[in-house]
Motif scaffolding. Sequence first.
Motif, PDB file in Angstrom:
ATOM      1  N   TYR A   1      35.295  52.543  41.579  1.00 37.99           N
ATOM      2  CA  TYR A   1      34.871  51.186  41.264  1.00 37.99           C
ATOM      3  C   TYR A   1      34.397  50.417  42.501  1.00 37.99           C
ATOM      4  CZ  TYR A   1      36.939  52.345  36.811  1.00 37.99           C
ATOM      5  OH  TYR A   1      37.214  52.978  35.620  1.00 37.99           O
ATOM      6  N   THR A   2      34.768  50.898  43.673  1.00 36.87           N
ATOM      7  CA  THR A   2      34.266  50.270  44.898  1.00 36.87           C
ATOM      8  C   THR A   2      32.961  50.913  45.334  1.00 36.87           C
ATOM      9  OG1 THR A   2      35.806  51.721  46.082  1.00 36.87           O
ATOM     10  CG2 THR A   2      36.463  49.440  45.797  1.00 36.87           C
TER      11      THR A   2
ATOM     12  N   GLU B   1      40.797  46.348  30.395  1.00 39.14           N
ATOM     13  CA  GLU B   1      40.883  44.904  30.630  1.00 39.14           C
ATOM     14  C   GLU B   1      41.922  44.581  31.690  1.00 39.14           C
ATOM     15  OE1 GLU B   1      41.963  40.963  28.020  1.00 39.14           O
ATOM     16  OE2 GLU B   1      41.018  42.654  26.991  1.00 39.14           O
TER      17      GLU B   1
ATOM     18  N   LEU C   1      40.877  46.377  35.385  1.00 44.62           N
ATOM     19  CA  LEU C   1      39.707  45.887  36.098  1.00 44.62           C
ATOM     20  C   LEU C   1      39.669  44.369  36.245  1.00 44.62           C
ATOM     21  CD1 LEU C   1      36.962  48.291  34.689  1.00 44.62           C
ATOM     22  CD2 LEU C   1      38.419  48.546  36.694  1.00 44.62           C
ATOM     23  N   ALA C   2      40.830  43.740  36.256  1.00 47.04           N
ATOM     24  CA  ALA C   2      40.893  42.296  36.487  1.00 47.04           C
ATOM     25  C   ALA C   2      40.266  41.974  37.847  1.00 47.04           C
ATOM     26  CB  ALA C   2      42.339  41.818  36.439  1.00 47.04           C
ATOM     27  N   GLU C   3      39.549  40.865  37.923  1.00 50.23           N
ATOM     28  CA  GLU C   3      38.795  40.519  39.143  1.00 50.23           C
ATOM     29  C   GLU C   3      39.685  40.436  40.379  1.00 50.23           C
ATOM     30  OE1 GLU C   3      36.106  37.225  38.963  1.00 50.23           O
ATOM     31  OE2 GLU C   3      35.325  37.833  37.006  1.00 50.23           O
ATOM     32  N   GLU C   4      40.883  39.875  40.203  1.00 53.35           N
ATOM     33  CA  GLU C   4      41.805  39.720  41.335  1.00 53.35           C
ATOM     34  C   GLU C   4      42.176  41.093  41.917  1.00 53.35           C
ATOM     35  OE1 GLU C   4      46.303  38.037  42.264  1.00 53.35           O
ATOM     36  OE2 GLU C   4      45.441  37.771  40.281  1.00 53.35           O
ATOM     37  N   LYS C   5      42.431  42.059  41.023  1.00 52.27           N
ATOM     38  CA  LYS C   5      42.777  43.404  41.475  1.00 52.27           C
ATOM     39  C   LYS C   5      41.591  44.062  42.181  1.00 52.27           C
ATOM     40  CE  LYS C   5      46.203  44.377  37.848  1.00 52.27           C
ATOM     41  NZ  LYS C   5      46.501  45.220  36.669  1.00 52.27           N
ATOM     42  N   LEU C   6      40.405  43.922  41.602  1.00 50.78           N
ATOM     43  CA  LEU C   6      39.210  44.535  42.194  1.00 50.78           C
ATOM     44  C   LEU C   6      38.941  43.995  43.594  1.00 50.78           C
ATOM     45  CD1 LEU C   6      36.694  44.776  39.218  1.00 50.78           C
ATOM     46  CD2 LEU C   6      37.423  46.656  40.694  1.00 50.78           C
ATOM     47  N   ALA C   7      39.181  42.713  43.793  1.00 49.94           N
ATOM     48  CA  ALA C   7      38.951  42.101  45.108  1.00 49.94           C
ATOM     49  C   ALA C   7      39.870  42.725  46.158  1.00 49.94           C
ATOM     50  CB  ALA C   7      39.184  40.599  45.022  1.00 49.94           C
ATOM     51  N   LYS C   8      41.130  42.948  45.791  1.00 57.08           N
ATOM     52  CA  LYS C   8      42.078  43.576  46.724  1.00 57.08           C
ATOM     53  C   LYS C   8      41.695  45.021  47.018  1.00 57.08           C
ATOM     54  CE  LYS C   8      46.104  40.724  45.568  1.00 57.08           C
ATOM     55  NZ  LYS C   8      47.461  40.681  45.011  1.00 57.08           N
TER      56      LYS C   8
ATOM     57  N   LYS D   1      38.763  46.334  46.976  1.00 57.42           N
ATOM     58  CA  LYS D   1      37.580  46.384  47.846  1.00 57.42           C
ATOM     59  C   LYS D   1      37.985  46.223  49.315  1.00 57.42           C
ATOM     60  CE  LYS D   1      34.183  44.998  44.400  1.00 57.42           C
ATOM     61  NZ  LYS D   1      33.379  43.904  43.822  1.00 57.42           N
TER      62      LYS D   1
END
Length: 327
Positions: free
Chosen positions: A221-222, A241, A244-251, A253
């Motif tokens: 996903y990164t 859902e 892939l929460a935005e907060e998790k994806l940001a971490k 990355k």
Amino acid sequence: MEYRRLGKSGLQLSALSLGSWLTFGNQISDKVADELMGIAYDAGVNFFDNAEGYAEGKSEEVMGKIIKAHQWERESYVVSSKVFFGTENKGPNRTGLSRKHVIEACHAALKRLQVDYLDLYFCHRPDKNTPIEETVWAMNTLLQQGKILYWGTSEWSAAEILEAIRVARQYHLVGPTMEQPQYNLLERNKLENEYLLLFKEYGLGTTIWSPLASGLLSGKYTAGDAKDTRLDMKGMEWLKESALAEEKLAKVKKLQTLADELNVPLAKLSLAWCLKNPNVSTVILGASKTEQLKENLTTLNVLPLLTDEVMEEIEGVMETKPILPQF
């Protein structure tokens, strides 16, 4: 391969093991499943994880055929099943942890896996409708009959596991040896907080699942090339859902940046991080491609890179460490 004791038991499991959830009998062909098990076994993996609920029983059938075809010596591998969700027929006594279903599900799993006994047998979820005493007695019966060698739980609370231990001690039965919780850089509370007393006082072993957080920590996903993943499978919308929460994806990355600095794939960094926890007996790998499995089976080589400083950096990026109660 490194081998670790399953908690306080004498059983030794490979630090990395292979699971079949969502893949065997479902996402991948039987031929690929065969190749994956062969690669794992040749790399020193001795634990193969399964359950009655995986592909409604088909996963165990696929694994059983592979084990029989390879003719591996029975002493050389450890195989598990789990009871709770049932297979394709969900009748009133075909799910849960009643004595009837626990014992019948064990017999059915033995047939599907084509083995004489299960090394590990898990209660796949707690059953609010069955007294824990009934389940503990049923497991003890199977132990005495030699149909299972160790029993445990999966995704039970510490209180529920402690109750099972109490019942076992009260009636001089064998209590649970292991628990199979989710554990990864995003899901840490059970292993690092809730179960601490169980590790310290009772020597509970753990066979952890989803070490890559359903693929979120795999690097797919990164890298932006996440197509046809398990999260895209029918029925997995709830998981997608959450994962892939935005907060998790940001971490994740940010963690990818750290992995790049260490010149290590994100997946292997995440798996090695799980292995650093001394209360982890084995990390269950899931794989749909042979190259992916071969790569992840070399994770032990990454462990020396995870110095105290690097572990602190990871904590700074993820900020997911449970806050322990102050006494």
